[in-house]
Design a protein around this motif. Structure first.
Motif, PDB file in Angstrom:
ATOM      1  N   ILE A 168     -18.687 -51.014  49.531  1.00  0.00           N
ATOM      2  CA  ILE A 168     -18.041 -49.883  50.240  1.00  0.00           C
ATOM      3  C   ILE A 168     -16.514 -50.053  49.993  1.00  0.00           C
ATOM      4  O   ILE A 168     -15.934 -50.883  50.571  1.00  0.00           O
ATOM      5  CB  ILE A 168     -18.542 -49.837  51.563  1.00  0.00           C
ATOM      6  N   ILE A 169     -15.971 -49.030  49.232  1.00  0.00           N
ATOM      7  CA  ILE A 169     -14.575 -48.849  48.914  1.00  0.00           C
ATOM      8  C   ILE A 169     -13.977 -47.571  49.584  1.00  0.00           C
ATOM      9  O   ILE A 169     -14.411 -46.719  49.293  1.00  0.00           O
ATOM     10  CB  ILE A 169     -14.082 -49.079  47.551  1.00  0.00           C
ATOM     11  N   ILE A 170     -13.046 -47.914  50.540  1.00  0.00           N
ATOM     12  CA  ILE A 170     -12.335 -46.715  51.249  1.00  0.00           C
ATOM     13  C   ILE A 170     -11.048 -46.488  50.435  1.00  0.00           C
ATOM     14  O   ILE A 170     -10.348 -47.391  50.602  1.00  0.00           O
ATOM     15  CB  ILE A 170     -12.023 -47.148  52.846  1.00  0.00           C
ATOM     16  N   MET A 171     -10.663 -45.314  50.202  1.00  0.00           N
ATOM     17  CA  MET A 171      -9.515 -44.952  49.275  1.00  0.00           C
ATOM     18  C   MET A 171      -9.069 -44.107  50.357  1.00  0.00           C
ATOM     19  O   MET A 171      -9.240 -42.753  50.417  1.00  0.00           O
ATOM     20  CB  MET A 171      -9.849 -44.441  47.809  1.00  0.00           C
ATOM     21  N   ASP A 172      -7.510 -44.277  50.888  1.00  0.00           N
ATOM     22  CA  ASP A 172      -6.963 -43.205  51.789  1.00  0.00           C
ATOM     23  C   ASP A 172      -5.690 -42.582  51.133  1.00  0.00           C
ATOM     24  O   ASP A 172      -4.704 -43.399  51.007  1.00  0.00           O
ATOM     25  CB  ASP A 172      -6.512 -44.233  53.102  1.00  0.00           C
ATOM     26  N   GLU A 173      -5.791 -41.428  50.840  1.00  0.00           N
ATOM     27  CA  GLU A 173      -4.942 -40.438  50.253  1.00  0.00           C
ATOM     28  C   GLU A 173      -4.322 -41.644  48.950  1.00  0.00           C
ATOM     29  O   GLU A 173      -3.098 -41.558  48.594  1.00  0.00           O
ATOM     30  CB  GLU A 173      -3.800 -40.179  51.173  1.00  0.00           C
ATOM     31  N   PRO A 174      -5.143 -41.683  47.962  1.00  0.00           N
ATOM     32  CA  PRO A 174      -4.809 -42.649  46.928  1.00  0.00           C
ATOM     33  C   PRO A 174      -4.121 -41.982  45.682  1.00  0.00           C
ATOM     34  O   PRO A 174      -3.190 -42.666  45.317  1.00  0.00           O
ATOM     35  CB  PRO A 174      -6.167 -43.004  46.355  1.00  0.00           C
ATOM     36  N   THR A 175      -3.861 -40.674  45.961  1.00  0.00           N
ATOM     37  CA  THR A 175      -3.008 -39.997  44.611  1.00  0.00           C
ATOM     38  C   THR A 175      -1.647 -39.632  45.330  1.00  0.00           C
ATOM     39  O   THR A 175      -0.953 -38.953  44.544  1.00  0.00           O
ATOM     40  CB  THR A 175      -3.796 -38.901  44.072  1.00  0.00           C
ATOM     41  N   SER A 176      -1.461 -39.814  46.747  1.00  0.00           N
ATOM     42  CA  SER A 176      -0.318 -39.157  47.238  1.00  0.00           C
ATOM     43  C   SER A 176       0.974 -39.564  46.602  1.00  0.00           C
ATOM     44  O   SER A 176       2.160 -38.974  46.905  1.00  0.00           O
ATOM     45  CB  SER A 176      -0.060 -39.595  48.871  1.00  0.00           C
ATOM     46  N   ALA A 177       1.216 -40.678  45.932  1.00  0.00           N
ATOM     47  CA  ALA A 177       2.396 -41.431  45.388  1.00  0.00           C
ATOM     48  C   ALA A 177       2.482 -41.711  43.879  1.00  0.00           C
ATOM     49  O   ALA A 177       3.218 -42.542  43.212  1.00  0.00           O
ATOM     50  CB  ALA A 177       2.957 -42.614  46.073  1.00  0.00           C
ATOM     51  N   ILE A 178       1.418 -41.222  43.189  1.00  0.00           N
ATOM     52  CA  ILE A 178       1.238 -41.286  41.875  1.00  0.00           C
ATOM     53  C   ILE A 178       1.092 -40.059  41.225  1.00  0.00           C
ATOM     54  O   ILE A 178       1.043 -38.966  41.699  1.00  0.00           O
ATOM     55  CB  ILE A 178      -0.060 -42.067  41.398  1.00  0.00           C
ATOM     56  N   SER A 179       1.473 -39.952  39.811  1.00  0.00           N
ATOM     57  CA  SER A 179       1.560 -38.871  38.711  1.00  0.00           C
ATOM     58  C   SER A 179       0.047 -38.145  38.641  1.00  0.00           C
ATOM     59  O   SER A 179      -0.741 -39.074  38.847  1.00  0.00           O
ATOM     60  CB  SER A 179       2.342 -39.178  37.459  1.00  0.00           C
ATOM     61  N   GLU A 180      -0.037 -37.204  38.089  1.00  0.00           N
ATOM     62  CA  GLU A 180      -1.312 -36.397  37.595  1.00  0.00           C
ATOM     63  C   GLU A 180      -1.883 -37.412  36.522  1.00  0.00           C
ATOM     64  O   GLU A 180      -3.255 -37.362  36.698  1.00  0.00           O
ATOM     65  CB  GLU A 180      -0.903 -35.188  37.180  1.00  0.00           C
ATOM     66  N   LYS A 181      -1.147 -37.763  35.737  1.00  0.00           N
ATOM     67  CA  LYS A 181      -1.884 -38.492  34.522  1.00  0.00           C
ATOM     68  C   LYS A 181      -2.190 -39.918  35.366  1.00  0.00           C
ATOM     69  O   LYS A 181      -3.523 -40.406  34.936  1.00  0.00           O
ATOM     70  CB  LYS A 181      -0.758 -39.001  33.366  1.00  0.00           C
ATOM     71  N   GLU A 182      -1.582 -40.640  36.209  1.00  0.00           N
ATOM     72  CA  GLU A 182      -2.163 -41.808  36.778  1.00  0.00           C
ATOM     73  C   GLU A 182      -3.542 -41.570  37.619  1.00  0.00           C
ATOM     74  O   GLU A 182      -4.211 -42.338  37.691  1.00  0.00           O
ATOM     75  CB  GLU A 182      -1.040 -42.615  37.664  1.00  0.00           C
ATOM     76  N   ALA A 183      -3.283 -40.233  38.140  1.00  0.00           N
ATOM     77  CA  ALA A 183      -4.618 -39.716  39.030  1.00  0.00           C
ATOM     78  C   ALA A 183      -5.681 -39.971  38.159  1.00  0.00           C
ATOM     79  O   ALA A 183      -6.818 -40.149  38.705  1.00  0.00           O
ATOM     80  CB  ALA A 183      -4.048 -38.524  39.710  1.00  0.00           C
ATOM     81  N   GLU A 184      -5.259 -39.179  36.876  1.00  0.00           N
ATOM     82  CA  GLU A 184      -6.733 -39.066  35.939  1.00  0.00           C
ATOM     83  C   GLU A 184      -7.323 -40.610  35.724  1.00  0.00           C
ATOM     84  O   GLU A 184      -8.655 -40.823  35.720  1.00  0.00           O
ATOM     85  CB  GLU A 184      -6.407 -38.359  34.665  1.00  0.00           C
ATOM     86  N   LYS A 185      -6.428 -41.454  35.354  1.00  0.00           N
ATOM     87  CA  LYS A 185      -6.822 -42.672  35.295  1.00  0.00           C
ATOM     88  C   LYS A 185      -7.365 -43.359  36.600  1.00  0.00           C
ATOM     89  O   LYS A 185      -8.665 -44.227  36.264  1.00  0.00           O
ATOM     90  CB  LYS A 185      -5.659 -43.659  34.913  1.00  0.00           C
ATOM     91  N   LEU A 186      -6.978 -42.872  37.591  1.00  0.00           N
ATOM     92  CA  LEU A 186      -7.639 -43.647  38.930  1.00  0.00           C
ATOM     93  C   LEU A 186      -9.149 -42.959  38.932  1.00  0.00           C
ATOM     94  O   LEU A 186      -9.965 -43.748  39.396  1.00  0.00           O
ATOM     95  CB  LEU A 186      -6.929 -43.184  40.205  1.00  0.00           C
ATOM     96  N   PHE A 187      -9.373 -41.828  38.836  1.00  0.00           N
ATOM     97  CA  PHE A 187     -10.361 -41.149  38.754  1.00  0.00           C
ATOM     98  C   PHE A 187     -11.626 -41.777  37.778  1.00  0.00           C
ATOM     99  O   PHE A 187     -12.644 -41.675  38.208  1.00  0.00           O
ATOM    100  CB  PHE A 187     -10.406 -39.301  38.598  1.00  0.00           C
ATOM    101  N   ALA A 188     -11.205 -42.152  36.720  1.00  0.00           N
ATOM    102  CA  ALA A 188     -11.957 -42.725  35.765  1.00  0.00           C
ATOM    103  C   ALA A 188     -12.439 -43.925  36.080  1.00  0.00           C
ATOM    104  O   ALA A 188     -13.701 -44.191  36.062  1.00  0.00           O
ATOM    105  CB  ALA A 188     -11.542 -43.030  34.394  1.00  0.00           C
ATOM    106  N   ILE A 189     -11.627 -44.633  37.031  1.00  0.00           N
ATOM    107  CA  ILE A 189     -12.305 -46.148  37.562  1.00  0.00           C
ATOM    108  C   ILE A 189     -13.084 -45.578  38.822  1.00  0.00           C
ATOM    109  O   ILE A 189     -14.048 -46.539  38.901  1.00  0.00           O
ATOM    110  CB  ILE A 189     -10.680 -46.850  38.078  1.00  0.00           C
ATOM    111  N   ILE A 190     -12.820 -44.658  39.389  1.00  0.00           N
ATOM    112  CA  ILE A 190     -13.705 -44.509  40.486  1.00  0.00           C
ATOM    113  C   ILE A 190     -15.050 -43.867  40.141  1.00  0.00           C
ATOM    114  O   ILE A 190     -16.240 -44.403  40.645  1.00  0.00           O
ATOM    115  CB  ILE A 190     -13.155 -43.307  41.586  1.00  0.00           C
ATOM    116  N   ARG A 191     -15.176 -43.188  38.941  1.00  0.00           N
ATOM    117  CA  ARG A 191     -16.387 -42.927  38.423  1.00  0.00           C
ATOM    118  C   ARG A 191     -17.064 -44.247  37.811  1.00  0.00           C
ATOM    119  O   ARG A 191     -18.416 -44.208  37.902  1.00  0.00           O
ATOM    120  CB  ARG A 191     -16.120 -41.908  36.893  1.00  0.00           C
ATOM    121  N   LYS A 192     -16.336 -45.154  37.316  1.00  0.00           N
ATOM    122  CA  LYS A 192     -16.979 -46.321  36.838  1.00  0.00           C
ATOM    123  C   LYS A 192     -17.555 -47.083  37.894  1.00  0.00           C
ATOM    124  O   LYS A 192     -18.754 -47.558  37.929  1.00  0.00           O
ATOM    125  CB  LYS A 192     -15.996 -47.198  36.067  1.00  0.00           C
ATOM    126  N   LEU A 193     -16.788 -47.110  39.090  1.00  0.00           N
ATOM    127  CA  LEU A 193     -17.164 -47.764  40.184  1.00  0.00           C
ATOM    128  C   LEU A 193     -18.506 -47.042  40.688  1.00  0.00           C
ATOM    129  O   LEU A 193     -19.590 -47.804  41.241  1.00  0.00           O
ATOM    130  CB  LEU A 193     -16.382 -47.836  41.213  1.00  0.00           C
TER     131      LEU A 193
END
Length: 240
Positions: free
Chosen positions: A161-186
């Protein structure tokens, strides 16, 4: 589908202030469940109860198939529940590997095995598709890269179980896309992700289900594919 978490009728007060009133939330393996609501809705308090930072006044809490009530975040982490906080707090003068293994250092005799830690850290980073050297100091990383290290750290504890609290609040749109890819992998690997955000567009990009809270109460849970932005806003604020 395996249920990883079930919270029922959770209540919490601070003095005379009723912060949570009979709130419910659940999470299945292999899903992203967004937790949304305006500031003060009670989202963080609910997650702090899950992580053992606060003690619930009443209600039931079942984690990974057993009734649990963690007394501190370290206990929750070792049990497989991790939280990536909005305000990241790495140790800047330590390496990526040292941050990942902080508190559970790999040792050879009485000495920390730096080589073994870096090897293991590289394995977790590679699992996430993250191109980072374990020997790099945390102070040299971007906010997005620090988040990735925190996710790798969660994996090193075997978190399901991984809780992510406002993970995109301080990153760029491009970085957010990379984060979303990792979330989908998880998600594809059977992890359960609790995604806290106030950004409406992200919900429909990443979430399978979403739960809305308002003024410390549970409003409802819906599938992201079966709702709309207008409906969610109405649930959040109580009017059109």
């Amino acid at each position: 589908m395996e249920k990883l978490l079930e919270m029922k009728e959770i209540c919490k007060s601070f003095g005379t202030n009723n912060v949570l009133k009979n709130v419910q939330f659940d999470l299945f393996a292999g899903e992203v469940h967004a937790l949304i609501g305006e500031n003060g809705a009670g989202k963080s308090t609910l997650m702090k109860i899950l992580m053992g930072m606060y003690k619930k006044d009443s209600g039931s809490l079942s984690v990974l198939g057993s009734d649990e009530a963690y007394t501190n975040p370290d206990q929750a982490l070792k049990a497989g529940v991790a939280m990536i906080h909005q305000e990241l707090n790495p140790i800047p003068d330590m390496s990526v590997a040292e941050n990942i293994f902080l508190g559970k250092e790999k040792r050879k005799w009485i000495f920390t095995s730096k080589k073994e830690q870096e090897k293991e850290s590289k394995r977790y980073l590679d699992m996430l598709g993250i191109d980072l050297e374990p020997s790099v100091l945390m102070r040299e990383l971007s906010v997005s890269e620090m988040q990735m290290v925190e996710i790798a750290k969660a994996l090193s504890y075997g978190a399901r179980i991984i809780i992510m609290d406002e993970p995109t609040s301080a990153i760029s749109e491009k970085e957010a896309e990379k984060l979303f890819a990792i979330i989908r992998k998880l998600r594809s690997e059977g992890k359960g992700i609790i995604y806290i955000t106030h950004r409406m567009e992200e919900i429909f990009q990443i979430a399978d289900r979403l739960t809305v809270m308002r003024d410390g109460t549970y409003i409802g849970t819906v599938k992201a594919s079966e709702t709309s932005k207008d409906e969610i806003i109405k649930m959040m604020v109580g009017r059109d």
